[in-house]
Scaffold this motif. Structure first.
Motif, PDB file in Angstrom:
ATOM      1  N   ALA A   1      61.280 -53.221-137.433  1.00 46.71           N
ATOM      2  CA  ALA A   1      62.595 -53.869-137.431  1.00 46.71           C
ATOM      3  C   ALA A   1      62.475 -55.390-137.475  1.00 46.71           C
ATOM      4  N   ASN A   2      61.314 -55.881-137.919  1.00 49.67           N
ATOM      5  CA  ASN A   2      61.091 -57.314-138.123  1.00 49.67           C
ATOM      6  C   ASN A   2      61.008 -58.124-136.826  1.00 49.67           C
ATOM      7  N   TYR A   3      60.474 -57.511-135.794  1.00 50.23           N
ATOM      8  CA  TYR A   3      60.132 -58.258-134.588  1.00 50.23           C
ATOM      9  C   TYR A   3      58.672 -58.695-134.676  1.00 50.23           C
ATOM     10  N   TRP A   4      58.398 -59.875-134.155  1.00 52.96           N
ATOM     11  CA  TRP A   4      57.027 -60.328-133.968  1.00 52.96           C
ATOM     12  C   TRP A   4      56.635 -60.033-132.530  1.00 52.96           C
ATOM     13  N   VAL A   5      55.428 -59.531-132.332  1.00 55.84           N
ATOM     14  CA  VAL A   5      54.973 -59.107-131.008  1.00 55.84           C
ATOM     15  C   VAL A   5      54.119 -60.210-130.394  1.00 55.84           C
ATOM     16  N   VAL A   6      54.565 -60.695-129.242  1.00 54.87           N
ATOM     17  CA  VAL A   6      53.898 -61.789-128.542  1.00 54.87           C
ATOM     18  C   VAL A   6      53.402 -61.267-127.205  1.00 54.87           C
ATOM     19  N   ALA A   7      52.090 -61.316-126.986  1.00 52.81           N
ATOM     20  CA  ALA A   7      51.495 -60.838-125.739  1.00 52.81           C
ATOM     21  C   ALA A   7      51.269 -62.007-124.793  1.00 52.81           C
ATOM     22  N   ALA A   8      51.683 -61.841-123.556  1.00 60.12           N
ATOM     23  CA  ALA A   8      51.444 -62.855-122.528  1.00 60.12           C
ATOM     24  C   ALA A   8      50.046 -62.642-121.970  1.00 60.12           C
ATOM     25  N   GLU A   9      49.085 -63.294-122.562  1.00 61.31           N
ATOM     26  CA  GLU A   9      47.681 -63.058-122.209  1.00 61.31           C
ATOM     27  C   GLU A   9      46.892 -64.349-122.400  1.00 61.31           C
ATOM     28  N   ALA A  10      46.282 -64.828-121.330  1.00 61.56           N
ATOM     29  CA  ALA A  10      45.451 -66.028-121.417  1.00 61.56           C
ATOM     30  C   ALA A  10      44.097 -65.668-122.004  1.00 61.56           C
ATOM     31  N   GLY A  11      43.378 -66.666-122.484  1.00 60.44           N
ATOM     32  CA  GLY A  11      42.042 -66.434-123.010  1.00 60.44           C
ATOM     33  C   GLY A  11      41.908 -66.939-124.432  1.00 60.44           C
ATOM     34  N   GLU A  12      40.809 -66.565-125.049  1.00 55.66           N
ATOM     35  CA  GLU A  12      40.505 -67.037-126.394  1.00 55.66           C
ATOM     36  C   GLU A  12      41.598 -66.604-127.375  1.00 55.66           C
ATOM     37  N   GLY A  13      42.048 -67.551-128.167  1.00 51.01           N
ATOM     38  CA  GLY A  13      43.062 -67.254-129.161  1.00 51.01           C
ATOM     39  C   GLY A  13      44.487 -67.409-128.678  1.00 51.01           C
ATOM     40  N   SER A  14      44.663 -67.706-127.397  1.00 45.69           N
ATOM     41  CA  SER A  14      46.014 -67.868-126.867  1.00 45.69           C
ATOM     42  C   SER A  14      46.551 -69.263-127.172  1.00 45.69           C
ATOM     43  N   GLU A  15      47.844 -69.327-127.452  1.00 47.38           N
ATOM     44  CA  GLU A  15      48.525 -70.599-127.652  1.00 47.38           C
ATOM     45  C   GLU A  15      49.287 -70.965-126.383  1.00 47.38           C
ATOM     46  N   LEU A  16      49.500 -72.253-126.175  1.00 47.69           N
ATOM     47  CA  LEU A  16      50.304 -72.681-125.041  1.00 47.69           C
ATOM     48  C   LEU A  16      51.742 -72.232-125.258  1.00 47.69           C
ATOM     49  N   ALA A  17      52.274 -71.515-124.301  1.00 48.61           N
ATOM     50  CA  ALA A  17      53.626 -70.988-124.443  1.00 48.61           C
ATOM     51  C   ALA A  17      54.659 -72.096-124.562  1.00 48.61           C
ATOM     52  N   THR A  18      54.387 -73.227-123.948  1.00 55.31           N
ATOM     53  CA  THR A  18      55.343 -74.333-123.978  1.00 55.31           C
ATOM     54  C   THR A  18      55.371 -75.043-125.326  1.00 55.31           C
ATOM     55  N   ALA A  19      54.332 -74.875-126.138  1.00 54.03           N
ATOM     56  CA  ALA A  19      54.281 -75.492-127.471  1.00 54.03           C
ATOM     57  C   ALA A  19      54.439 -74.462-128.583  1.00 54.03           C
ATOM     58  N   PHE A  20      54.526 -73.206-128.222  1.00 54.97           N
ATOM     59  CA  PHE A  20      54.579 -72.112-129.191  1.00 54.97           C
ATOM     60  C   PHE A  20      55.909 -72.102-129.926  1.00 54.97           C
ATOM     61  N   ASP A  21      55.861 -71.839-131.212  1.00 55.27           N
ATOM     62  CA  ASP A  21      57.061 -71.701-132.037  1.00 55.27           C
ATOM     63  C   ASP A  21      57.506 -70.240-131.972  1.00 55.27           C
ATOM     64  N   TRP A  22      58.416 -69.955-131.050  1.00 50.78           N
ATOM     65  CA  TRP A  22      58.801 -68.572-130.775  1.00 50.78           C
ATOM     66  C   TRP A  22      59.565 -67.968-131.949  1.00 50.78           C
ATOM     67  N   PRO A  23      59.166 -66.771-132.400  1.00 50.42           N
ATOM     68  CA  PRO A  23      59.916 -66.098-133.466  1.00 50.42           C
ATOM     69  C   PRO A  23      61.349 -65.806-133.033  1.00 50.42           C
ATOM     70  N   ARG A  24      62.248 -65.791-134.028  1.00 52.89           N
ATOM     71  CA  ARG A  24      63.637 -65.465-133.706  1.00 52.89           C
ATOM     72  C   ARG A  24      63.749 -64.074-133.084  1.00 52.89           C
ATOM     73  N   ARG A  25      63.036 -63.125-133.644  1.00 48.51           N
ATOM     74  CA  ARG A  25      63.029 -61.756-133.097  1.00 48.51           C
ATOM     75  C   ARG A  25      61.665 -61.544-132.456  1.00 48.51           C
TER      76      ARG A  25
END
Length: 267
Positions: free
Chosen positions: A174-198
């Protein structure tokens, strides 16, 4: 959605106790009957008794020991309601009918009723479209959750317990992007992340985190910036912070359009 695990002297699953939880059960039509401490002088409890009588519900004054027994010695504040089953929302329908800006929460291995209750309060406050609970290894809508959520469990859009990996695939389709709340390698800072609309936001328990299968199904990983002396945040606190980062970006008048126009791959 009741968890069918009868135990000796346990709290029945079809009750809500405490002033706020019972008040919301009455307001939403989920209350079937009401029990209260017959010697109470608490005006808020007496107001609930009057509301229940006006609604034509069975009302019974009992001694405090009876309320203690029914709540497993929980903090009942002198009032308890027997409740109807809560109808779950249909995740496929939610995904199909949600607007271009939509946030869904998926909770993996969040077993503490206090945490689930707090997450449901956040979900209602932030306008989350659905909260998906797992089939196994997670808290469901129990009396403790009703109390911890201050009764907002009766209005939170909770999807029926289901396989979370399948739920993720449903949301991706249904065109959602899946964002996992997980620290570690490959994680982006949530405060700078460009959150998908869905966004379908997956959160896990403080101890175990998110299951590897769900991480593999995720499109992005984000982590909250923290002082290094803090190992992790309580899951309810973290979920609230992450949800409102999405809200800040995607409520009307908020900055940015996320990743509108992109279509995630369906696994």
């Amino acid at each position: 959605m009741a968890r069918l695990r009868p135990k000796p002297n346990s709290t029945p699953d079809d009750v809500a106790f405490g002033i706020n939880a019972v008040g919301m059960a009455l307001a939403t039509g989920h209350a079937k009957s009401l029990l209260y401490w017959r010697e109470t002088q608490n005006e808020r409890v007496l107001a609930l008794v009057e509301r229940a009588r006006e609604a034509g519900l069975r009302v019974e004054g009992v001694d405090a020991r009876r309320l203690d027994e029914l709540t497993g010695d929980g903090v009942h504040q002198g009032v308890l309601a027997r409740i109807r089953a809560i109808e779950p929302v249909d995740l496929r329908r939610v995904a199909a009918e949600a607007g271009e800006r939509s946030l869904v929460l998926l909770l993996d291995r969040v077993t503490d009723p206090q945490n689930l209750g707090a997450v449901l309060r956040t979900a209602v406050a932030a306008g989350v479209d659905a909260v998906v609970l797992p089939l196994r290894r997670g808290a469901l809508l129990t009396p403790g959750v009703h109390r911890a959520s201050a009764g907002l469990s009766f209005v939170a859009p909770v999807a029926a317990p289901q396989n979370l990996a399948m739920a993720i695939r449903t949301l991706k389709a249904a065109n959602y992007w899946v964002v996992a709340a997980e620290a570690g390698e490959g994680s982006e800072l949530a405060t700078a992340f460009d959150w998908p609309r869905r966004t379908a936001l997956v959160v896990g328990s403080e101890g175990e985190g998110i299951a590897p299968l769900l991480l593999r199904e995720s499109d992005f990983r984000v982590a909250l910036p923290m002082d290094p002396r803090v190992e992790s945040l309580n899951v309810a606190v973290a979920t609230g912070a992450l949800a409102y980062l999405w809200v800040r970006q995607h409520r009307p008048g908020g900055p940015g359009d996320g990743r509108a126009g992109q279509t995630p791959a369906v696994g």
